[in-house]
Structures are given as C-alpha cells and as structure tokens.
Design an enzyme around this catalytic site. Structure first.
Site, PDB file in Angstrom:
ATOM      1  N   HIS A 166       0.755  -1.152  -0.035  1.00  0.00           N
ATOM      2  CA  HIS A 166      -0.158   0.132   0.008  1.00  0.00           C
ATOM      3  C   HIS A 166       0.844   1.320   0.205  1.00  0.00           C
ATOM      4  CE1 HIS A 166       0.613   1.022   4.218  1.00  0.00           C
ATOM      5  NE2 HIS A 166       0.708  -0.317   4.586  1.00  0.00           N
ATOM      6  N   CYS A 182       2.720  -4.763   7.130  1.00  0.00           N
ATOM      7  CA  CYS A 182       2.453  -4.399   5.629  1.00  0.00           C
ATOM      8  C   CYS A 182       3.721  -3.698   4.694  1.00  0.00           C
ATOM      9  CB  CYS A 182       1.118  -3.413   5.535  1.00  0.00           C
ATOM     10  SG  CYS A 182      -0.198  -4.065   5.920  1.00  0.00           S
TER      11      CYS A 182
END
Length: 206
Positions: A166, A182
């Site tokens: 992301h 992440c």
C-alpha cells in the site's frame, strides 16, 4: 550557431535529472515522477525526493531471478520491492517494512486491488492502540489514510493474510522498519506499481 558551454552544461544536467539514466545505461531512475499528483479528486503532495536516498527511488535495474515477469519480489532486508520485467530487468521501489516482531516472509498472491481504500485497523492493533477504536468500522479514504492512494490485498493458502502492499503519506518511513507488517511505498510509487501488477500476480516476500 554554436551553443554556449554554460547552456550545454545546463541542458545536460536537466536531461540527467529528468531521465535519471546512468552513463553506462544500466538503469533508469524516475526522479521527476514525485511531483504533486491530481488523482480521483485528491491532490497528492509532492515528495521532497532529494531527501530520499537515491537507492530508494523508483528505478529500472538489472535483476537476475527465476521468477516470471509480472511477479512481485519483496526484499525486506534491503527494503526493496521488485516488479519483475522481461529481459533480466525489474522496476525497483524503496519500501518500508514491518518493525521488529512484525516481520514475515512467504508467498502470496494479489487477490484484490483498491484505489483510495478504506482502512480498518485489526482488533489486535486496536488492542495495542486503543485510540484507533474510532476507526473500527473503517477510516474513510483520504490523504492521511494509512493505506494511501492504493492498496493491493495479499492472500495465501489460508485466505486473507492480513498484509497489504500500500501507499503511505509518510515518505520518510521508506527504507525503515516501522510498519505492522504491511509493505508500504511512497504514494507516487504505489500508483505506478498498481498500474503494473495484475490481480492474481505472485508475491514473494524474502
């Protein structure tokens, strides 16, 4: 008409800054791609790219791998993400990775892609940071949303891994271990990767 030496030198410097090609042509760096971007009604601010180490700026590099073109390889130790291209090349991006205790590795696939996604903090994160409970139902998209301008959702054999590729507004976190697992990229870079990587693509995290 003969061009003045100062003009020639300035022109060469500008061309190098924009194209980012090395003198031996071994790679291309996209230094000029980090300006302000108008995207889906949002105005992404420019990244002060001169403050980001050159190795973490998007560039095309030689890359020797047995993985097929279209595969994403995440090198957590060196804070690089590679999008494999034909001909022994790859697009390399600088990334931020999981801090101590949140590292992971393995193989997954991109199961879904979202532009300007909603962010929903996991229950375990809310337990560690109770102030995030207000976003239990999801934080709306926006410039300060932790998922940034794009997110790609990683699934493995057990389903949703909980991990994402992301964007992030925190460009200064690139090259560091600061996330909860992440893989984060500068917003301008996640938009580029989003346009290259397809749903179903293999993701290898090493």
């Amino acid at each position: 008409m003969r061009m003045k030496p100062i003009f020639v030198a300035a022109s060469l410097m500008l061309a190098t800054a924009l194209a980012g090609c090395t003198s031996d042509g071994s790679f291309q760096m996209f230094n000029s791609d980090y300006g302000s971007v108008s995207d889906a009604g949002y105005q992404l601010p420019a990244v002060p790219i001169y403050k980001v180490e050159s190795k973490y700026r998007r560039q095309i590099v030689s890359y020797d791998t047995s993985e097929r073109p279209g595969t994403v390889v995440v090198d957590t130790a060196n804070k690089f993400l590679y999008f494999v291209m034909p001909g022994g090349k790859a697009v390399r991006y600088g990334i931020g990775v999981g801090r101590e205790g949140f590292e992971w590795h393995g193989t997954a696939r991109i199961a879904a892609k979202r532009e300007w996604p909603t962010w929903t903090p996991p229950s375990a994160m809310i337990g560690r940071q109770p102030q995030l409970a207000k976003w239990r139902g999801g934080m709306p998209p926006g410039l300060m949303n932790p998922l940034g301008a794009r997110a790609m959702y990683l699934f493995n054999g057990s389903g949703d891994s909980g991990y994402r590729l992301h964007g992030t507004p925190e460009w200064f976190s690139i090259g560091k271990a600061m996330s909860s697992g992440c893989i984060r990229l500068m917003n301008q870079d996640i938009i580029d990767l989003y346009n290259r990587a397809e749903v179903g693509a293999k993701v290898v995290v090493i």
